[in-house]
Scaffold this motif. Structure first.
Motif, PDB file in Angstrom:
ATOM      1  N   LYS A  83     -39.463 102.663  68.606  1.00  0.00           N
ATOM      2  CA  LYS A  83     -40.857 103.117  68.622  1.00  0.00           C
ATOM      3  C   LYS A  83     -41.352 103.229  67.196  1.00  0.00           C
ATOM      4  N   PHE A  84     -42.643 103.440  67.046  1.00  0.00           N
ATOM      5  CA  PHE A  84     -43.212 103.669  65.715  1.00  0.00           C
ATOM      6  C   PHE A  84     -44.515 104.419  65.903  1.00  0.00           C
ATOM      7  N   GLU A  85     -45.002 104.951  64.785  1.00  0.00           N
ATOM      8  CA  GLU A  85     -46.179 105.815  64.882  1.00  0.00           C
ATOM      9  C   GLU A  85     -47.419 105.174  64.296  1.00  0.00           C
ATOM     10  N   ASN A  86     -48.563 105.576  64.817  1.00  0.00           N
ATOM     11  CA  ASN A  86     -49.851 105.282  64.186  1.00  0.00           C
ATOM     12  C   ASN A  86     -50.454 106.642  63.836  1.00  0.00           C
ATOM     13  N   VAL A  87     -50.534 106.907  62.540  1.00  0.00           N
ATOM     14  CA  VAL A  87     -50.843 108.259  62.063  1.00  0.00           C
ATOM     15  C   VAL A  87     -52.202 108.274  61.364  1.00  0.00           C
ATOM     16  N   PRO A  88     -53.130 109.140  61.795  1.00  0.00           N
ATOM     17  CA  PRO A  88     -54.408 109.218  61.082  1.00  0.00           C
ATOM     18  C   PRO A  88     -54.216 109.762  59.673  1.00  0.00           C
ATOM     19  N   PHE A  89     -55.108 109.376  58.768  1.00  0.00           N
ATOM     20  CA  PHE A  89     -55.025 109.877  57.393  1.00  0.00           C
ATOM     21  C   PHE A  89     -55.403 111.352  57.360  1.00  0.00           C
ATOM     22  N   ASN A  90     -54.743 112.098  56.476  1.00  0.00           N
ATOM     23  CA  ASN A  90     -55.175 113.488  56.270  1.00  0.00           C
ATOM     24  C   ASN A  90     -56.325 113.509  55.254  1.00  0.00           C
ATOM     25  N   GLU A  91     -56.882 114.682  55.029  1.00  0.00           N
ATOM     26  CA  GLU A  91     -58.058 114.818  54.139  1.00  0.00           C
ATOM     27  C   GLU A  91     -57.800 114.211  52.766  1.00  0.00           C
ATOM     28  N   ALA A  92     -56.645 114.540  52.192  1.00  0.00           N
ATOM     29  CA  ALA A  92     -56.330 114.068  50.831  1.00  0.00           C
ATOM     30  C   ALA A  92     -56.221 112.542  50.817  1.00  0.00           C
ATOM     31  N   GLN A  93     -55.592 111.975  51.857  1.00  0.00           N
ATOM     32  CA  GLN A  93     -55.447 110.514  51.922  1.00  0.00           C
ATOM     33  C   GLN A  93     -56.807 109.846  52.090  1.00  0.00           C
ATOM     34  N   LEU A  94     -57.655 110.445  52.914  1.00  0.00           N
ATOM     35  CA  LEU A  94     -58.995 109.880  53.116  1.00  0.00           C
ATOM     36  C   LEU A  94     -59.756 109.830  51.797  1.00  0.00           C
ATOM     37  N   LYS A  95     -59.580 110.867  50.979  1.00  0.00           N
ATOM     38  CA  LYS A  95     -60.287 110.925  49.682  1.00  0.00           C
ATOM     39  C   LYS A  95     -59.802 109.827  48.740  1.00  0.00           C
ATOM     40  N   PRO A 107     -61.396 104.937  62.402  1.00  0.00           N
ATOM     41  CA  PRO A 107     -61.091 104.931  63.842  1.00  0.00           C
ATOM     42  C   PRO A 107     -60.794 103.530  64.401  1.00  0.00           C
ATOM     43  N   ASN A 108     -61.165 102.485  63.655  1.00  0.00           N
ATOM     44  CA  ASN A 108     -60.819 101.126  64.085  1.00  0.00           C
ATOM     45  C   ASN A 108     -59.325 100.845  63.973  1.00  0.00           C
ATOM     46  N   HIS A 109     -58.633 101.668  63.178  1.00  0.00           N
ATOM     47  CA  HIS A 109     -57.228 101.377  62.880  1.00  0.00           C
ATOM     48  C   HIS A 109     -56.268 102.493  63.281  1.00  0.00           C
ATOM     49  N   HIS A 110     -56.755 103.728  63.119  1.00  0.00           N
ATOM     50  CA  HIS A 110     -55.878 104.862  63.398  1.00  0.00           C
ATOM     51  C   HIS A 110     -56.528 105.770  64.427  1.00  0.00           C
ATOM     52  N   PRO A 111     -55.709 106.359  65.311  1.00  0.00           N
ATOM     53  CA  PRO A 111     -56.255 107.275  66.328  1.00  0.00           C
ATOM     54  C   PRO A 111     -56.582 108.635  65.707  1.00  0.00           C
ATOM     55  N   ALA A 112     -57.275 109.472  66.443  1.00  0.00           N
ATOM     56  CA  ALA A 112     -57.648 110.797  65.933  1.00  0.00           C
ATOM     57  C   ALA A 112     -56.404 111.687  65.795  1.00  0.00           C
ATOM     58  N   GLN A 113     -55.457 111.500  66.704  1.00  0.00           N
ATOM     59  CA  GLN A 113     -54.194 112.255  66.659  1.00  0.00           C
ATOM     60  C   GLN A 113     -53.053 111.243  66.521  1.00  0.00           C
ATOM     61  N   PRO A 114     -51.927 111.643  65.887  1.00  0.00           N
ATOM     62  CA  PRO A 114     -50.803 110.696  65.778  1.00  0.00           C
ATOM     63  C   PRO A 114     -50.380 110.191  67.158  1.00  0.00           C
ATOM     64  N   GLU A 115     -50.144 108.912  67.245  1.00  0.00           N
ATOM     65  CA  GLU A 115     -49.683 108.310  68.504  1.00  0.00           C
ATOM     66  C   GLU A 115     -48.346 107.639  68.239  1.00  0.00           C
ATOM     67  N   THR A 116     -47.501 107.639  69.267  1.00  0.00           N
ATOM     68  CA  THR A 116     -46.238 106.909  69.176  1.00  0.00           C
ATOM     69  C   THR A 116     -46.317 105.715  70.114  1.00  0.00           C
ATOM     70  N   TYR A 117     -46.012 104.544  69.577  1.00  0.00           N
ATOM     71  CA  TYR A 117     -46.096 103.314  70.370  1.00  0.00           C
ATOM     72  C   TYR A 117     -44.691 102.771  70.636  1.00  0.00           C
ATOM     73  N   PRO A 118     -44.534 102.042  71.739  1.00  0.00           N
ATOM     74  CA  PRO A 118     -43.214 101.468  72.019  1.00  0.00           C
ATOM     75  C   PRO A 118     -42.956 100.175  71.246  1.00  0.00           C
ATOM     76  N   GLY A 119     -41.810 100.114  70.571  1.00  0.00           N
ATOM     77  CA  GLY A 119     -41.349  98.847  70.002  1.00  0.00           C
ATOM     78  C   GLY A 119     -40.606  98.079  71.087  1.00  0.00           C
ATOM     79  N   HIS A 120     -39.871  97.030  70.683  1.00  0.00           N
ATOM     80  CA  HIS A 120     -39.027  96.322  71.653  1.00  0.00           C
ATOM     81  C   HIS A 120     -37.772  95.841  70.932  1.00  0.00           C
ATOM     82  N   PRO A 121     -36.774  96.773  70.807  1.00  0.00           N
ATOM     83  CA  PRO A 121     -35.574  96.427  70.030  1.00  0.00           C
ATOM     84  C   PRO A 121     -34.877  95.160  70.519  1.00  0.00           C
ATOM     85  N   GLU A 122     -34.865  94.944  71.831  1.00  0.00           N
ATOM     86  CA  GLU A 122     -34.148  93.762  72.333  1.00  0.00           C
ATOM     87  C   GLU A 122     -34.815  92.480  71.835  1.00  0.00           C
TER      88      GLU A 122
END
Ligand SMILES: [Fe+2]
Length: 337
Positions: free
Chosen positions: A118-130, A141-156
């Protein structure tokens, strides 16, 4: 055996998530950029303005024109999402590029397969946004969700791809944990992939294997030929995968930016749709610089699709021009099904 059922290529970029009356925010970045790449040369903003003055971009800057083009891109993205949901692949290979988000020049792989569970899609914090460049935060919002999301990878599939690519003479880098960099302080999957997860999959993220290509940063960017070979090798890997899953191969990036070259974009799309690779291989490598080089994330999708009976549809192309120097982004969208 697994089957390739869908291919997609899409541009990404802040203008796709910014209302046209606010595009001037990105023009600040153009003024700050000392190396705006255009047809193999580098320009400052005033130099570019002088070099392209004969092209007269004033009509492109009318708010109605910008709005019409922006609306067309939103319709194109919706259409891509519709097709994705309709085909409903079980698993995807998603090709993108990092822009010093989680990689750095202390170790920059030319090509890397992520095979984590799996891997995460993490929104920027205030300092990163600056710290982001001008006009980028609004499109987040086109790239990162409002809250951190975990997505499924596919190790096989990831491990099968790595093995198959090595057997195909690719000295491929691998990652089971996405890197994090002290300089950027960013974590999670970079924006190139986030665009596909957010806007094309519309957050219904299927298990997928991200493949990283270093399109941007010298000295180890791959050639067009190598990217074509990579796509064919990815397709061979999927074809030889002993699994009945239906697979999509997706490429994120391009077209010309941060200087729009509509003539090049249209020629590229033509070469991209051609039955042979001759036209594509004829483009000089110095056309693939800066953001335009992200088209190298599209090129493997073409050569992979050329091994399948799937048919290409160009959804749209729009030149989103934001300044009188012709800066902005060429936005293209196409799929094979
Ligand atoms: Fe990008």
């Amino acid at each position: 055996m697994a089957k390739i059922v869908l291919g997609m290529v899409a541009s990404h970029g802040p203008l796709l998530g910014t209302p046209p009356d606010l595009w001037a925010g990105r023009v600040k970045a153009d003024h700050q950029n000392p190396a705006l790449c255009y047809r193999g040369k580098e320009y400052t903003f005033p130099e570019l303005l002088a070099a392209r003055s004969h092209e007269n971009f004033e009509p492109d800057l009318a708010i109605e024109v910008k709005q019409k083009r922006f609306d067309a891109t939103q319709a194109a993205i919706k259409e891509m999402a519709r097709v994705f949901h309709e085909v409903k692949p079980d698993v995807a290979v998603v090709i993108g590029n990092d822009q010093m988000e989680i990689m750095s020049d202390d170790n920059q792989p030319m090509m890397m397969v992520y095979y984590g569970e799996k891997f995460e899609n993490v929104p920027f914090n205030e300092a990163q946004l600056k710290r982001l460049g001008p006009g980028v935060a609004i499109a987040e919002p086109n790239h990162h969700p409002a809250q951190p999301e975990t997505y499924p990878g596919h190790p096989e599939l990831g491990l099968h791809l790595i093995g198959s690519l090595i057997a195909d003479n690719f000295d491929i880098a691998s990652s089971i944990r996405l890197p994090e960099q002290a300089e950027s302080k960013l974590t999670g999957i970079p924006h190139a992939w986030g665009f596909f997860y957010r806007r094309v999959m519309e957050d219904q993220v299927v298990p997928n294997v991200p493949i990283f290509i270093n399109t941007f940063y010298p000295p180890n960017r791959p050639s067009t030929k190598r990217c074509l070979d990579l796509g064919a090798a990815i397709a061979r890997a999927v074809e030889s995968w002993d699994n009945n899953l239906r697979v999509a191969i997706l490429g994120s990036g391009g077209m010309s930016h941060f200087v729009v070259d509509e003539d090049f974009d249209r020629k590229f799309m033509q070469a991209f749709s051609a039955p042979t690779h001759d036209e594509m291989l004829a483009f000089p490598d110095n056309m693939f610089r800066s953001g335009t080089a992200e088209l190298k994330c599209w090129i493997p999708v073409k050569s992979a699709m050329d091994r399948t009976p799937l048919k290409m549809t160009v959804v749209d192309y729009q030149a989103l021009i934001r300044s009188p120097a012709g800066t902005g982004s060429g936005m293209g969208f196409a799929y094979w099904r």
